[in-house]
Design an enzyme around this catalytic site. Sequence first.
Site, mmCIF file in Angstrom:
data_model
loop_
_atom_site.group_PDB
_atom_site.id
_atom_site.type_symbol
_atom_site.label_atom_id
_atom_site.label_comp_id
_atom_site.label_asym_id
_atom_site.label_seq_id
_atom_site.Cartn_x
_atom_site.Cartn_y
_atom_site.Cartn_z
ATOM 1 N N GLY A 181 83.009 57.546 79.531
ATOM 2 C CA GLY A 181 82.890 58.742 78.694
ATOM 3 C C GLY A 181 82.258 58.535 77.324
ATOM 4 N N ASN A 207 79.152 58.909 76.599
ATOM 5 C CA ASN A 207 78.252 60.055 76.394
ATOM 6 C C ASN A 207 79.039 61.322 76.076
ATOM 7 O OD1 ASN A 207 75.241 59.555 76.795
ATOM 8 N ND2 ASN A 207 76.122 58.424 78.525
ATOM 9 N N MET A 234 79.761 60.725 88.889
ATOM 10 C CA MET A 234 79.308 59.958 90.055
ATOM 11 C C MET A 234 79.291 60.733 91.373
ATOM 12 S SD MET A 234 78.567 57.307 88.476
ATOM 13 C CE MET A 234 78.166 56.126 89.741
ATOM 14 N N LYS A 235 79.607 62.018 91.335
ATOM 15 C CA LYS A 235 79.591 62.777 92.592
ATOM 16 C C LYS A 235 78.307 63.601 92.690
ATOM 17 C CE LYS A 235 83.657 61.712 94.099
ATOM 18 N NZ LYS A 235 84.066 61.074 95.250
ATOM 19 N N ILE A 236 77.965 63.933 93.917
ATOM 20 C CA ILE A 236 76.772 64.767 94.112
ATOM 21 C C ILE A 236 77.215 66.216 94.270
ATOM 22 C CG2 ILE A 236 74.841 65.220 95.696
ATOM 23 C CD1 ILE A 236 74.611 62.206 96.020
ATOM 24 N N LEU A 237 76.616 67.084 93.480
ATOM 25 C CA LEU A 237 76.984 68.505 93.543
ATOM 26 C C LEU A 237 76.297 69.160 94.739
ATOM 27 C CD1 LEU A 237 76.558 69.232 89.725
ATOM 28 C CD2 LEU A 237 78.720 68.960 90.951
ATOM 29 N N ASN A 297 71.416 66.247 83.438
ATOM 30 C CA ASN A 297 71.997 64.939 83.753
ATOM 31 C C ASN A 297 71.318 63.870 82.920
ATOM 32 O OD1 ASN A 297 73.507 62.938 85.177
ATOM 33 N ND2 ASN A 297 71.709 62.509 86.449
ATOM 34 N N HIS A 352 70.324 59.833 83.066
ATOM 35 C CA HIS A 352 70.198 58.741 84.031
ATOM 36 C C HIS A 352 69.661 57.497 83.307
ATOM 37 C CE1 HIS A 352 69.797 56.903 87.960
ATOM 38 N NE2 HIS A 352 68.626 56.448 87.560
HETATM 39 C C1 GRF Z 1 75.465 56.045 81.599
HETATM 40 O O1 GRF Z 1 74.638 54.915 81.585
HETATM 41 C C2 GRF Z 1 74.811 57.191 82.338
HETATM 42 O O2 GRF Z 1 73.429 57.251 82.152
HETATM 43 C C3 GRF Z 1 75.114 56.842 83.769
HETATM 44 O O3 GRF Z 1 76.440 56.343 83.729
HETATM 45 C C4 GRF Z 1 76.712 55.803 82.436
HETATM 46 C C5 GRF Z 1 77.911 56.534 81.922
HETATM 47 O O4 GRF Z 1 78.383 56.024 80.727
HETATM 48 N N1 GRF Z 1 74.889 57.956 84.640
HETATM 49 P P1 GRF Z 1 79.529 56.776 79.925
HETATM 50 O O5 GRF Z 1 80.635 57.093 80.907
HETATM 51 O O6 GRF Z 1 78.940 58.002 79.317
HETATM 52 O O7 GRF Z 1 79.969 55.778 78.885
#
Ligand code: GRF
Length: 194
Positions: A20, A22, A95-98, A112, A114
């Site tokens: 988390g 981000n 991590m899930k696909i919608l 999203n 990535h």
């Molecule tokens: C990030 O690198 C994001 O791009 C990827 O998973 C990671 C998540 O990090 N999809 P956090 O949970 O936000 O620390």
Amino acid sequence: MVKLTGKNRIKTAVFISGAGSNLKNLIKFSKYNKSPIQIKCVISDNKYAKGLNYAKKFKIEKKIFKFDKENKNEKKILDFLKKNQVFLICLAGFMKILSKNFIKKFNGKILNIHPSLLPKYKGLNTHQRVIDNNEKFSGCTVHFVNSKLDSGKIILQKKVKVFKNDNSKLLAKRVLKKEHILYPEAIIKVFSNL
Ligand code: GRF
């Protein structure tokens, strides 16, 4: 141009599965004057996600949903988002696909982040694959979500240099730092034309 302040800010849900960082960064961003978003709720598929602590700390409503293959909970999730008047969804380490149906309901309103320079290195294990291929650069991308994995229209990207002695952990850390700059910038870009 509509002024997105106070109650006019775009009601946003952040979807997470893990650490988390981000999410934390988006919460901080949402508190700035120039931010067009307010974070209404945090949704996770994982009740042990560390990031859920940020929702608690910042007093943001959080909810855990099971995202099963048959999308049995989809209506419940959509109802929850509706109840919270959510307009924008930010996936942040989710991590899930919608499902196609879900994406259609929020067409053009799901973003999203990535950890690669898309369209290169879609999917998982990006950093190791980048290193194995001796890439000179990697980076991160914020894009709109469509029904194909990591394939929606790109909003913004940032580059990160890959060093000779890099490993996936070091690279992931440097990319993540850039992600924290990129996500707010991408949100501002998306809503700057309102
Ligand atoms: C990030 O690198 C994001 O791009 C990827 O998973 C990671 C998540 O990090 N999809 P956090 O949970 O936000 O620390």
